[in-house]
Motif scaffolding. Structure first.
Motif, short mmCIF file in Angstrom:
data_model
loop_
_atom_site.label_atom_id
_atom_site.label_comp_id
_atom_site.label_asym_id
_atom_site.label_seq_id
_atom_site.Cartn_x
_atom_site.Cartn_y
_atom_site.Cartn_z
N ILE A 1 11.81 -10.76 90.62
CA ILE A 1 10.50 -10.49 90.89
C ILE A 1 9.85 -9.64 89.84
O ILE A 1 10.49 -8.84 89.40
CB ILE A 1 10.41 -9.92 92.34
CG1 ILE A 1 10.94 -11.02 93.34
CG2 ILE A 1 8.96 -9.55 92.73
CD1 ILE A 1 10.97 -10.37 94.93
N GLU B 1 0.58 3.08 98.34
CA GLU B 1 0.33 2.50 97.24
C GLU B 1 0.96 1.21 97.13
O GLU B 1 1.91 0.67 97.94
CB GLU B 1 1.23 2.95 95.59
CG GLU B 1 0.83 2.56 94.65
CD GLU B 1 1.04 3.45 93.42
OE1 GLU B 1 1.68 4.37 93.39
OE2 GLU B 1 0.59 3.22 92.21
N GLN C 1 4.31 1.36 99.42
CA GLN C 1 4.87 2.16 99.50
C GLN C 1 4.37 3.37 99.98
O GLN C 1 3.07 4.09 99.17
CB GLN C 1 5.28 2.67 97.94
CG GLN C 1 6.10 3.57 97.69
CD GLN C 1 6.50 4.01 96.13
OE1 GLN C 1 5.57 3.71 95.20
NE2 GLN C 1 7.82 4.49 96.05
N PHE D 1 4.02 -11.61 96.64
CA PHE D 1 4.31 -10.87 97.45
C PHE D 1 3.41 -9.59 97.27
O PHE D 1 2.75 -9.50 96.10
CB PHE D 1 5.76 -10.29 97.12
CG PHE D 1 6.67 -11.26 97.12
CD1 PHE D 1 7.05 -11.96 95.98
CD2 PHE D 1 7.75 -11.75 98.05
CE1 PHE D 1 8.24 -12.76 95.67
CE2 PHE D 1 8.62 -12.58 98.21
CZ PHE D 1 8.91 -13.22 96.61
N TYR E 1 3.94 -5.54 98.39
CA TYR E 1 4.62 -4.34 98.76
C TYR E 1 3.88 -3.17 99.14
O TYR E 1 2.78 -3.11 98.35
CB TYR E 1 5.90 -4.14 97.85
CG TYR E 1 6.94 -5.07 97.73
CD1 TYR E 1 6.77 -6.22 96.95
CD2 TYR E 1 8.11 -4.83 98.41
CE1 TYR E 1 7.83 -7.21 97.06
CE2 TYR E 1 9.15 -5.73 98.43
CZ TYR E 1 9.03 -6.98 97.73
OH TYR E 1 10.02 -7.68 97.80
N ASN F 1 6.47 9.17 99.04
CA ASN F 1 7.79 9.72 99.14
C ASN F 1 8.84 8.69 99.78
O ASN F 1 9.81 9.21 100.31
CB ASN F 1 8.19 11.02 99.98
CG ASN F 1 7.18 11.93 99.02
OD1 ASN F 1 7.22 12.23 97.85
ND2 ASN F 1 6.31 12.72 99.80
N GLN F 2 8.45 7.44 99.89
CA GLN F 2 9.37 6.36 100.54
C GLN F 2 9.59 5.15 99.36
O GLN F 2 8.98 5.25 98.30
CB GLN F 2 8.50 5.94 101.68
CG GLN F 2 8.79 6.88 102.69
CD GLN F 2 8.15 6.21 103.97
OE1 GLN F 2 8.39 5.16 104.29
NE2 GLN F 2 7.73 7.08 104.91
N GLY F 3 10.53 4.58 99.74
CA GLY F 3 10.68 3.13 99.03
C GLY F 3 9.70 2.05 99.08
O GLY F 3 8.82 2.24 100.02
N LEU F 4 9.57 1.00 98.65
CA LEU F 4 8.76 0.00 98.74
C LEU F 4 9.25 -0.90 99.89
O LEU F 4 10.58 -1.02 100.22
CB LEU F 4 8.53 -0.95 97.61
CG LEU F 4 7.78 -0.52 96.37
CD1 LEU F 4 8.54 0.69 95.78
CD2 LEU F 4 7.41 -1.59 95.26
N LEU G 1 8.60 -4.70 101.75
CA LEU G 1 7.69 -6.16 101.99
C LEU G 1 6.46 -5.93 103.15
O LEU G 1 6.69 -5.66 104.48
CB LEU G 1 8.88 -7.19 102.06
CG LEU G 1 7.94 -8.47 102.08
CD1 LEU G 1 7.44 -8.65 100.62
CD2 LEU G 1 9.20 -9.44 102.49
N PHE H 1 1.88 -2.85 95.95
CA PHE H 1 2.15 -3.52 94.47
C PHE H 1 1.99 -4.95 95.02
O PHE H 1 2.79 -5.49 95.93
CB PHE H 1 3.62 -3.11 94.29
CG PHE H 1 3.76 -1.53 93.94
CD1 PHE H 1 4.06 -0.74 94.72
CD2 PHE H 1 3.80 -1.32 92.64
CE1 PHE H 1 3.98 0.75 94.45
CE2 PHE H 1 3.75 -0.09 92.11
CZ PHE H 1 3.95 0.87 93.04
N PHE I 1 6.67 -7.12 89.07
CA PHE I 1 5.80 -6.30 89.76
C PHE I 1 4.44 -5.70 89.12
O PHE I 1 4.70 -5.48 87.79
CB PHE I 1 6.66 -4.90 90.30
CG PHE I 1 7.46 -5.27 91.33
CD1 PHE I 1 8.83 -5.59 91.00
CD2 PHE I 1 6.99 -5.01 92.62
CE1 PHE I 1 9.71 -5.75 92.23
CE2 PHE I 1 8.16 -5.14 93.52
CZ PHE I 1 9.37 -5.54 93.42
N GLY I 2 3.24 -5.81 89.67
CA GLY I 2 2.38 -5.04 89.04
C GLY I 2 2.48 -3.74 89.18
O GLY I 2 3.21 -2.99 89.58
N LYS I 3 1.16 -2.92 88.35
CA LYS I 3 1.38 -1.36 88.12
C LYS I 3 1.16 -0.82 89.47
O LYS I 3 1.33 0.38 89.47
CB LYS I 3 0.49 -1.01 87.11
CG LYS I 3 1.25 -1.61 85.68
CD LYS I 3 0.48 -0.94 84.58
CE LYS I 3 0.91 -1.44 83.12
NZ LYS I 3 0.51 -0.88 82.07
#
Lengths: 113, 114
Positions: free
Chosen positions: B102, B88, B38, B34, B36, B41-44, B46, B90, B104-106
Protein backbone atom coordinates in the motif's frame (compact mmCIF):
# COMPACT_ATOMS: atom_id res chain seq x y z
CA UNK A 1 -7.26 -9.19 21.06
CA UNK A 2 -3.93 -7.31 21.15
CA UNK A 3 -3.45 -6.82 17.39
CA UNK A 4 -0.04 -5.24 16.70
CA UNK A 5 2.05 -4.36 19.75
CA UNK A 6 5.07 -2.08 19.59
CA UNK A 7 7.62 -1.44 22.32
CA UNK A 8 8.94 0.90 23.56
CA UNK A 9 6.50 3.80 23.08
CA UNK A 10 9.20 6.43 23.55
CA UNK A 11 12.99 6.37 23.44
CA UNK A 12 15.82 8.87 23.41
CA UNK A 13 19.09 7.70 21.89
CA UNK A 14 22.46 9.34 21.67
CA UNK A 15 24.19 9.59 18.31
CA UNK A 16 26.00 6.35 17.54
CA UNK A 17 23.96 4.17 19.89
CA UNK A 18 21.99 1.17 18.69
CA UNK A 19 18.58 -0.14 19.60
CA UNK A 20 15.87 -2.56 18.53
CA UNK A 21 12.25 -1.59 18.10
CA UNK A 22 10.01 -4.52 18.86
CA UNK A 23 6.86 -5.46 16.95
CA UNK A 24 4.60 -8.43 17.66
CA UNK A 25 1.27 -9.40 16.13
CA UNK A 26 -1.14 -12.09 17.28
CA UNK A 27 -3.34 -12.30 14.17
CA UNK A 28 -1.23 -14.87 12.31
CA UNK A 29 -0.62 -12.36 9.51
CA UNK A 30 2.10 -13.29 7.06
CA UNK A 31 2.79 -9.76 5.88
CA UNK A 32 4.49 -7.24 8.15
CA UNK A 33 5.84 -3.74 7.53
CA UNK A 34 7.90 -1.00 9.15
CA UNK A 35 7.15 2.63 8.36
CA UNK A 36 8.54 5.88 9.58
CA UNK A 37 6.38 8.99 9.80
CA UNK A 38 7.82 12.48 9.65
CA UNK A 39 5.70 15.66 9.88
CA UNK A 40 4.11 16.56 6.55
CA UNK A 41 5.81 13.65 4.79
CA UNK A 42 3.31 10.85 5.28
CA UNK A 43 4.57 7.31 5.78
CA UNK A 44 7.73 5.94 4.25
CA UNK A 45 8.24 2.17 4.02
CA UNK A 46 11.51 1.01 5.58
CA UNK A 47 11.35 -2.78 5.32
CA UNK A 48 8.69 -5.42 4.87
CA UNK A 49 8.30 -9.15 5.18
CA UNK A 50 6.01 -11.57 3.36
CA UNK A 51 6.56 -14.40 5.81
CA UNK A 52 8.95 -15.90 8.33
CA UNK A 53 12.50 -15.90 7.00
CA UNK A 54 11.75 -13.46 4.16
CA UNK A 55 12.42 -9.74 4.27
CA UNK A 56 12.89 -7.02 1.67
CA UNK A 57 13.83 -3.36 1.48
CA UNK A 58 11.30 -0.61 1.18
CA UNK A 59 11.74 3.00 0.17
CA UNK A 60 14.13 4.15 2.95
CA UNK A 61 16.11 1.14 4.30
CA UNK A 62 19.49 2.78 4.90
CA UNK A 63 20.56 2.70 8.54
CA UNK A 64 18.10 -0.06 9.48
CA UNK A 65 17.99 -3.84 9.57
CA UNK A 66 15.22 -6.35 10.17
CA UNK A 67 14.78 -10.04 10.81
CA UNK A 68 11.73 -12.31 10.75
CA UNK A 69 12.42 -15.56 12.55
CA UNK A 70 8.77 -16.16 13.49
CA UNK A 71 5.39 -15.19 12.04
CA UNK A 72 4.62 -13.10 15.13
CA UNK A 73 7.74 -10.95 15.49
CA UNK A 74 9.34 -8.39 13.19
CA UNK A 75 11.98 -6.34 15.06
CA UNK A 76 13.62 -3.28 13.52
CA UNK A 77 17.27 -2.67 14.37
CA UNK A 78 18.91 0.75 14.28
CA UNK A 79 22.69 0.63 14.11
CA UNK A 80 24.73 3.79 14.79
CA UNK A 81 21.76 6.09 15.36
CA UNK A 82 21.80 9.47 13.61
CA UNK A 83 19.67 12.60 14.13
CA UNK A 84 18.02 11.93 10.74
CA UNK A 85 16.45 8.84 12.30
CA UNK A 86 14.43 10.95 14.72
CA UNK A 87 10.90 9.98 13.78
CA UNK A 88 7.80 8.05 14.75
CA UNK A 89 8.01 4.41 13.74
CA UNK A 90 4.98 2.29 12.97
CA UNK A 91 4.76 -1.43 12.53
CA UNK A 92 1.85 -2.89 10.56
CA UNK A 93 0.61 -6.28 9.47
CA UNK A 94 -1.86 -7.61 6.93
CA UNK A 95 -3.60 -10.80 5.96
CA UNK A 96 -3.25 -10.53 2.19
CA UNK A 97 -0.61 -7.94 1.38
CA UNK A 98 -2.65 -5.11 -0.14
CA UNK A 99 -6.30 -6.01 -0.43
CA UNK A 100 -7.59 -6.00 3.12
CA UNK A 101 -5.62 -3.03 4.41
CA UNK A 102 -3.16 -2.93 7.27
CA UNK A 103 -3.45 -3.15 11.05
CA UNK A 104 -1.08 -0.68 12.68
CA UNK A 105 0.62 -0.60 16.04
CA UNK A 106 0.49 2.51 18.21
CA UNK A 107 3.99 3.63 17.27
CA UNK A 108 7.41 4.29 18.80
CA UNK A 109 8.55 7.90 19.08
CA UNK A 110 12.34 7.97 18.74
CA UNK A 111 14.56 10.98 19.31
CA UNK A 112 18.27 10.87 18.48
CA UNK A 113 20.34 13.59 20.17
CA UNK B 1 4.90 3.06 -9.64
CA UNK B 2 1.78 4.18 -7.89
CA UNK B 3 1.64 7.50 -6.10
CA UNK B 4 -1.03 9.30 -4.10
CA UNK B 5 -1.63 13.03 -3.95
CA UNK B 6 -3.57 14.64 -1.16
CA UNK B 7 -4.10 18.18 -2.35
CA UNK B 8 -4.57 19.82 1.04
CA UNK B 9 -2.16 19.46 3.93
CA UNK B 10 -4.62 21.09 6.33
CA UNK B 11 -8.37 21.69 6.17
CA UNK B 12 -10.12 23.91 8.75
CA UNK B 13 -13.88 23.52 8.99
CA UNK B 14 -16.54 24.64 11.44
CA UNK B 15 -18.30 22.06 13.56
CA UNK B 16 -21.46 20.69 11.89
CA UNK B 17 -20.31 21.94 8.47
CA UNK B 18 -19.62 19.56 5.56
CA UNK B 19 -16.07 18.62 4.56
CA UNK B 20 -14.32 17.08 1.58
CA UNK B 21 -10.74 15.79 1.72
CA UNK B 22 -9.30 15.32 -1.73
CA UNK B 23 -7.24 12.39 -2.97
CA UNK B 24 -5.92 11.54 -6.43
CA UNK B 25 -3.79 8.56 -7.44
CA UNK B 26 -1.38 8.30 -10.30
CA UNK B 27 -2.45 5.40 -12.43
CA UNK B 28 -5.61 4.19 -14.11
CA UNK B 29 -4.78 0.53 -13.61
CA UNK B 30 -7.09 -1.44 -11.35
CA UNK B 31 -6.53 -0.40 -7.76
CA UNK B 32 -7.67 -0.90 -4.21
CA UNK B 33 -8.22 2.39 -2.39
CA UNK B 34 -8.19 3.19 1.30
CA UNK B 35 -8.68 6.01 3.76
CA UNK B 36 -6.95 5.77 7.13
CA UNK B 37 -7.46 8.04 10.14
CA UNK B 38 -4.84 8.90 12.75
CA UNK B 39 -6.06 10.47 15.98
CA UNK B 40 -3.51 12.43 18.04
CA UNK B 41 -0.71 10.24 19.44
CA UNK B 42 -2.18 7.05 17.99
CA UNK B 43 -1.47 4.70 15.11
CA UNK B 44 -3.40 4.67 11.86
CA UNK B 45 -6.81 3.00 11.71
CA UNK B 46 -8.59 1.86 8.57
CA UNK B 47 -11.58 4.14 7.97
CA UNK B 48 -12.98 2.69 4.73
CA UNK B 49 -11.85 0.91 1.59
CA UNK B 50 -12.86 0.36 -2.01
CA UNK B 51 -12.12 -3.05 -3.49
CA UNK B 52 -14.77 -3.48 -6.19
CA UNK B 53 -18.49 -3.06 -6.83
CA UNK B 54 -20.33 0.10 -5.76
CA UNK B 55 -18.18 3.16 -6.22
CA UNK B 56 -19.56 4.76 -3.05
CA UNK B 57 -18.25 3.32 0.20
CA UNK B 58 -19.17 4.34 3.72
CA UNK B 59 -17.67 4.14 7.19
CA UNK B 60 -19.53 3.51 10.43
CA UNK B 61 -18.99 7.08 11.68
CA UNK B 62 -20.58 8.94 8.77
CA UNK B 63 -17.71 9.35 6.32
CA UNK B 64 -18.06 8.28 2.71
CA UNK B 65 -15.76 8.17 -0.29
CA UNK B 66 -16.48 7.83 -3.97
CA UNK B 67 -14.20 6.05 -6.42
CA UNK B 68 -14.01 7.95 -9.71
CA UNK B 69 -11.98 5.96 -12.22
CA UNK B 70 -12.01 8.56 -14.99
CA UNK B 71 -10.63 11.23 -12.66
CA UNK B 72 -8.46 8.78 -10.68
CA UNK B 73 -9.87 10.23 -7.48
CA UNK B 74 -11.13 8.91 -4.16
CA UNK B 75 -12.32 11.97 -2.23
CA UNK B 76 -13.51 11.61 1.37
CA UNK B 77 -16.64 13.47 2.50
CA UNK B 78 -18.74 13.96 5.59
CA UNK B 79 -21.95 16.02 5.59
CA UNK B 80 -21.57 17.29 9.16
CA UNK B 81 -18.32 17.11 11.15
CA UNK B 82 -17.91 16.81 14.90
CA UNK B 83 -15.09 17.91 17.14
CA UNK B 84 -14.18 14.24 17.59
CA UNK B 85 -13.30 14.07 13.86
CA UNK B 86 -10.17 16.11 14.54
CA UNK B 87 -7.41 13.90 13.15
CA UNK B 88 -5.06 13.37 10.25
CA UNK B 89 -6.47 11.47 7.30
CA UNK B 90 -4.37 9.42 4.89
CA UNK B 91 -5.42 8.24 1.46
CA UNK B 92 -3.72 5.07 0.22
CA UNK B 93 -3.64 2.92 -2.92
CA UNK B 94 -2.62 -0.61 -3.82
CA UNK B 95 -2.20 -2.05 -7.32
CA UNK B 96 -4.87 -4.73 -7.71
CA UNK B 97 -3.02 -6.64 -10.41
CA UNK B 98 0.14 -6.88 -8.37
CA UNK B 99 -1.69 -7.07 -5.02
CA UNK B 100 1.27 -5.11 -3.84
CA UNK B 101 2.26 -2.88 -0.96
CA UNK B 102 0.00 0.00 0.00
CA UNK B 103 1.27 3.45 -0.95
CA UNK B 104 0.24 6.29 1.35
CA UNK B 105 -0.37 9.96 0.67
CA UNK B 106 1.19 12.66 2.84
CA UNK B 107 -1.95 13.18 4.87
CA UNK B 108 -4.52 15.92 5.45
CA UNK B 109 -4.93 17.37 8.91
CA UNK B 110 -8.58 18.13 9.66
CA UNK B 111 -9.11 20.99 12.13
CA UNK B 112 -12.61 21.34 13.52
CA UNK B 113 -13.40 24.91 14.58
CA UNK B 114 -15.95 25.51 17.36
Amino acid sequence: NAGVTQTPKFRILKIGQSMTLQCTQDMNHNYMYWYRQDPGMGLKLIYYSVGAGITDKGEVPNGYNVSRSTTEDFPLRLELAAPSQTSVYFCASSWDRGRSGYTFGSGTRLTVV
Amino acid sequence: AQSVTQLDSQVPVFEEAPVELRCNYSSSVSVYLFWYVQYPNQGLQLLLKYLSGSTLVESINGFEAEFNKSQTSFHLRKPSVHISDTAEYFCAVSDMNRDDKIIFGKGTRLHILP
